[in-house]
Design an enzyme around this catalytic site. Structure first.
Site, PDB file in Angstrom:
ATOM      1  N   LYS A 139      -6.828 -39.176  -5.792  1.00 46.57           N
ATOM      2  CA  LYS A 139      -7.299 -39.989  -6.762  1.00 46.57           C
ATOM      3  C   LYS A 139      -6.887 -41.415  -6.633  1.00 46.57           C
ATOM      4  O   LYS A 139      -7.552 -42.371  -6.670  1.00 46.57           O
ATOM      5  CB  LYS A 139      -6.698 -39.697  -8.008  1.00 46.57           C
ATOM      6  CG  LYS A 139      -6.752 -40.196  -9.269  1.00 46.57           C
ATOM      7  CD  LYS A 139      -6.037 -41.292  -9.510  1.00 46.57           C
ATOM      8  CE  LYS A 139      -4.469 -40.521  -9.908  1.00 46.57           C
ATOM      9  NZ  LYS A 139      -3.267 -41.314 -10.147  1.00 46.57           N
ATOM     10  N   LYS A 170       0.855 -50.771  -6.050  1.00 38.49           N
ATOM     11  CA  LYS A 170       1.169 -49.213  -5.867  1.00 38.49           C
ATOM     12  C   LYS A 170      -0.122 -48.842  -5.073  1.00 38.49           C
ATOM     13  O   LYS A 170       0.039 -47.876  -4.262  1.00 38.49           O
ATOM     14  CB  LYS A 170       1.226 -48.506  -7.267  1.00 38.49           C
ATOM     15  CG  LYS A 170       1.069 -47.199  -7.167  1.00 38.49           C
ATOM     16  CD  LYS A 170       2.386 -46.352  -6.521  1.00 38.49           C
ATOM     17  CE  LYS A 170       2.351 -44.948  -6.106  1.00 38.49           C
ATOM     18  NZ  LYS A 170       2.753 -44.286  -7.396  1.00 38.49           N
TER      19      LYS A 170
END
Length: 295
Positions: A239, A171
């Protein structure tokens, strides 16, 4: 029918949970803010007042929350998943968090009698609504195969990529590619507009050639219209790029373009665009080019 607890009913989690209900599963949802739970109940799900209540009778526990500390808060403590889920239940974390945290929490889940998978997703809000997400999974293969029929209600591409933590690593790579592609599409659109090109026609022909990509398909038209309703916020992508740059540094991998893209994403956030869709990187390119105004 499988009994499922779904923790985190946000932009991604709510449509995913709805799709599970539509697939015929018994789903009980919990979210820190009650309105999201109420919307889920209106869609046919059941609502819980706490994590503990949600997971008590569930065969599968899904979590979809923003960051590593949020996952830790949901699974830990007297009211958390680990202390209240049934022995032998499977915990699947759809969140995008640090790979090392994912590995540590998988070990803690095993110690608590649960089986854990890290299964971050890609596809944005549209993919969540359509049940067409790409799911990259870390964990034991037999557990993956056990839950695959349920995951098919939320995703079309479901691939085990390795042991615990591997899903989060893949990811991270996904987020690196997506951020870089959005930035290049944004630069291209500003470049095209500077020369008075028909951007709609340009997008069509670019999408049909080697430059074709999902960002052009899904985001370019709304970028041209300056529509930045969040499918995935700049705050969250900022983030995620922090995860990428940190993990790359730990592995000794040099990512010069990725590091620059992370800086650009951070700059967009500092400009006040954090709550907008990540395609709002266009606004920063326009501003730097002297062609736009602040959002």
């Amino acid at each position: 029918m499988t009994s499922i607890a779904f923790i985190g009913l946000g932009i991604m989690g709510l449509p995913m949970a709805k799709n599970l209900v539509q697939a015929g599963h018994d789903v009980i949802g919990f979210n820190r803010s009650r309105p999201a739970v109420d919307r889920f109940v209106e869609a046919g799900g059941r609502g819980a007042d706490s994590v503990a209540q949600a997971v008590a009778e569930a065969d599968l526990v899904f979590t979809m929350v923003p960051d590593s500390p949020d996952v830790e808060a949901v699974v830990s403590g007297e009211d958390g998943v680990f202390a209240n889920a049934r022995d032998g239940a499977v915990w699947v974390d759809f969140s995008t968090i640090r790979p090392d945290v994912s590995v540590r929490l998988a070990e803690a889940a095993n110690a608590a009698g649960l089986r854990a998978l890290d299964a971050p997703v890609s596809g944005g809000e549209a993919g969540a609504i359509e049940g067409a997400l790409s799911i990259m999974i870390g964990g034991d293969e037999d557990v993956v195969e056990q839950v695959r029929p349920v995951l098919e209600a939320v995703g079309k591409t479901i691939v085990r990529v390795g042991p615990a933590g591997s899903g989060q690593t893949v990811k991270a790579a996904n987020q690196l590619i997506v951020a870089g592609t959005i930035q290049l599409v944004a630069e291209s659109l500003v470049f095209l507009e500077a020369y008075g090109v028909d951007t709609t026609a340009a997008i069509e022909v670019l999408a049909g050639g080697l430059a074709g990509n999902r960002i052009l398909d899904r985001k370019a038209a709304s970028m041209v219209k300056h529509e930045f309703e969040p499918g995935f916020r700049i705050d969250l992508h900022h983030k995620d790029l922090g995860i990428v740059t940190s993990a790359a540094r730990e592995a000794g991998v040099v990512i010069p373009l990725g590091a620059l893209t992370a800086q650009i994403m951070g700059a967009a956030r500092q400009k006040g665009y954090g709550s907008l869709d990540h395609s709002a990187l266009l606004l920063l390119v326009e501003e730097l080019s002297g062609r736009g105004s602040d959002a």
